[in-house]
Design an enzyme around this catalytic site. Structure first.
Site, short mmCIF file in Angstrom:
data_model
loop_
_atom_site.label_atom_id
_atom_site.label_comp_id
_atom_site.label_asym_id
_atom_site.label_seq_id
_atom_site.Cartn_x
_atom_site.Cartn_y
_atom_site.Cartn_z
CE1 TYR A 56 -3.66 2.54 0.61
CE2 TYR A 56 -2.41 3.25 2.53
CZ TYR A 56 -3.44 3.45 1.63
OH TYR A 56 -4.26 4.55 1.76
CE LYS A 75 2.13 4.82 8.04
NZ LYS A 75 0.78 4.64 8.51
CG ASP A 105 6.01 3.74 0.55
OD1 ASP A 105 6.33 4.39 1.56
OD2 ASP A 105 4.83 3.61 0.16
C1 LIG Z 1 4.02 2.22 3.10
C2 LIG Z 1 3.01 3.32 3.07
N1 LIG Z 1 3.06 4.23 2.08
C3 LIG Z 1 2.19 5.24 2.02
C4 LIG Z 1 1.19 5.37 2.96
C5 LIG Z 1 0.22 6.51 2.86
O1 LIG Z 1 0.45 7.42 3.90
P1 LIG Z 1 -0.71 8.41 4.37
O2 LIG Z 1 -1.73 7.58 5.06
O3 LIG Z 1 0.01 9.37 5.28
O4 LIG Z 1 -1.23 9.08 3.16
C6 LIG Z 1 1.10 4.45 4.00
C7 LIG Z 1 0.04 4.55 5.01
O5 LIG Z 1 -0.16 3.72 5.84
C8 LIG Z 1 2.04 3.40 4.05
O6 LIG Z 1 2.00 2.48 5.03
#
Ligand SMILES: Cc1ncc(COP(=O)(O)O)c(C=O)c1O
Length: 462
Positions: free
Chosen positions: A153, A297, A265
């Site tokens: 995700y 985060k 990511d």
């Molecule tokens: C690996 C990863 N990338 C991107 C995101 C998206 O972040 P946000 O919820 O701050 O938009 C998340 C959210 O949990 C994530 O776990």
């Protein structure tokens, strides 16, 4: 609303239930992000009133040991006094100027000092970070195709909402998943949600995670069209499914060979699994660097702050220096950057050692109690993030198809038994568990004491 009749709670939840009802009238599903709604586990979501250290308190006065830590950001626990003081000072000076500020520069310097990136651009959410990194990769390479892995995700970016993990994994139909080892067709991905036009995923290829053959086949067939491959540096959004040894290096090298960018990511893992994130656990040791990295985060210290960064020549393509447009009214917000900076400065080696040890304590106790209760399970960890797959059809979970063989009804029973005993787990089997520097002996004992009853509940449900 989910059927709650079969899940009696030992704790009062009247106020949470009343707030949930009010919320339902003005907000779809009563929540502002889907997995908070407890749809996967049933029951009433708890409305939290406050947090302190490792503990959450709901509006009914129940206390819980928090094992989600705001889904990762709270590496130091709730309401850390030094972070609070820094934020209070920043707020007193003003909350947003729409001009450059010192704390943005200091936060960017801290990120550059810890990670393989040469430059960063600050944004407000992980979704924005990955969306912008992909645009930049496309602008830099002049190519359109993006490769991602099923079960990863990357936020709710249109082009990446295909076989995505997290809330989408929790709510989707698993029947169409490919698994590693099977021949995988190299064709456009299908949108994972209504509202995403087929055109948005037409340039997305989805592959099984940890599958070198599938990656090689995709690059052999479409390599000259691929702008980037994006992967969670160590996935936590299909439960925890770490990369096999050397897999990230293989991805970096494959991308380099084909002139594509490797986008790692680290929104979830960045500054959480080590000072340098997942890269500190593999790339720094193996001697490779991603071209672009996304963060979020922990670097926001509980406020909306995120970033993407990487090679200076790639970042140089961004406006105003280069032609690839990207912007944000609240990007680099002074309060958020102050919170993030205070958090990162407090995230010392001792903090990581403590979180690592606490994660081992809980995951070992979890494994022991499940075994004692006779529940077949697979426990997996990626650094100090971990999760459990109850009664899966495999001995090791390598990808999304494997993860989808777990018994989510057993997790539902386990989750509620923990909740009733004052432990707040992720309300979905497809999520990682998070600890913090504030998880002390008292908090860990509360979790350990709750495990035997929850393991029995899982055994009865499976
Ligand atoms: C690996 C990863 N990338 C991107 C995101 C998206 O972040 P946000 O919820 O701050 O938009 C998340 C959210 O949990 C994530 O776990």
């Amino acid at each position: 609303m989910p059927d709650t009749a079969d899940l009696p709670s030992n704790r009062p939840t009247q106020s949470s239930a009343a707030w949930f009802e009010r919320a339902h009238r003005v907000t779809p599903g009563g929540v502002n992000s889907p997995v908070r709604a407890f749809n996967a586990v049933g029951g009433t979501p708890r409305f939290m009133a406050s947090g302190s250290g490792a503990w959450l308190r709901d509006v009914d006065g129940n206390e819980y040991v928090d094992l989600i830590c705001s889904w990762g950001p709270l590496l130091l626990g709730h309401a850390h006094p030094e972070v609070q003081a820094a934020v209070a000072e920043a707020v007193a000076r003003g909350t947003s100027y729409g001009t450059p500020t010192r704390s943005e520069v200091e936060l960017a310097e801290e990120i550059v000092a810890r990670t393989p990136v040469e430059q960063v651009r600050l944004v407000s959410s992980g979704t924005e970070a990955t969306m912008s990194a992909i645009r930049l990769a496309r602008g830099f390479t002049g190519r359109d195709l993006v490769v991602k892995f099923a079960g990863c995700y990357h936020g709710h970016v249109d082009s990446l909402l295909a076989e995505a993990g997290s809330g989408l994994a929790t709510l989707r139909d698993a029947s169409s998943l490919g698994s590693s080892g099977q021949a995988h067709r190299v064709e456009s991905a299908v949108p994972g949600t209504p509202g995403v036009p087929a055109g948005s995923t037409a340039a997305t290829l989805v592959l099984p995670f940890n599958d070198r053959q599938a990656v090689e086949a995709a690059f052999a067939e479409r390599g000259a069209e691929i702008a980037c491959l994006v992967t969670e540096a160590s996935p936590g959004n299909m439960g925890v499914v770490p990369p096999e040894p050397g897999f990230n290096q293989f991805l970096a090298e494959t991308c380099a060979r084909h002139g594509a960018l490797f986008v790692s990511d680290e929104v979830m893992t960045g500054f959480r699994v080590s000072r340098q994130g997942q890269w500190g656990l593999d790339g720094a040791l193996e001697g490779w660097r991603p071209d672009l990295v996304t963060f979020g985060k922990v670097m926001g210290g509980g406020f909306p702050a995120a970033a993407f960064g990487g090679r200076a020549d790639v970042m140089g393509m961004l406006s105003p220096d280069g032609p690839v447009y990207q912007a944000g009214t609240l990007s680099g917000n002074p309060v958020a950057t102050t919170a993030g900076l205070a958090t990162l400065r407090l995230a010392t080696d001792e903090v990581y050692a403590h979180v690592d040890a606490a994660a081992k304590t809980i995951s070992s106790a979890l494994g022991e109690e499940l075994t004692r209760a006779g529940v077949h399970h697979v426990l997996q960890s990626g650094g100090n993030m971990f999760s459990v797959f109850l009664d899966p059809g495999v001995e090791r979970v390598r990808d999304f198809a494997d993860a989808s063989t777990q018994d989510t009804m057993a997790y539902r029973a386990f989750f509620h038994a923990m909740l009733d005993q004052g432990v707040y787990l992720p309300p979905s089997a497809y999520e990682a568990w998070f600890l913090s520097a504030a998880h002390d002996d008292e908090a860990l004992s509360r979790v350990a004491d709750a495990l035997p009853i929850a393991a029995k509940a899982a055994a009865q449900a499976s």
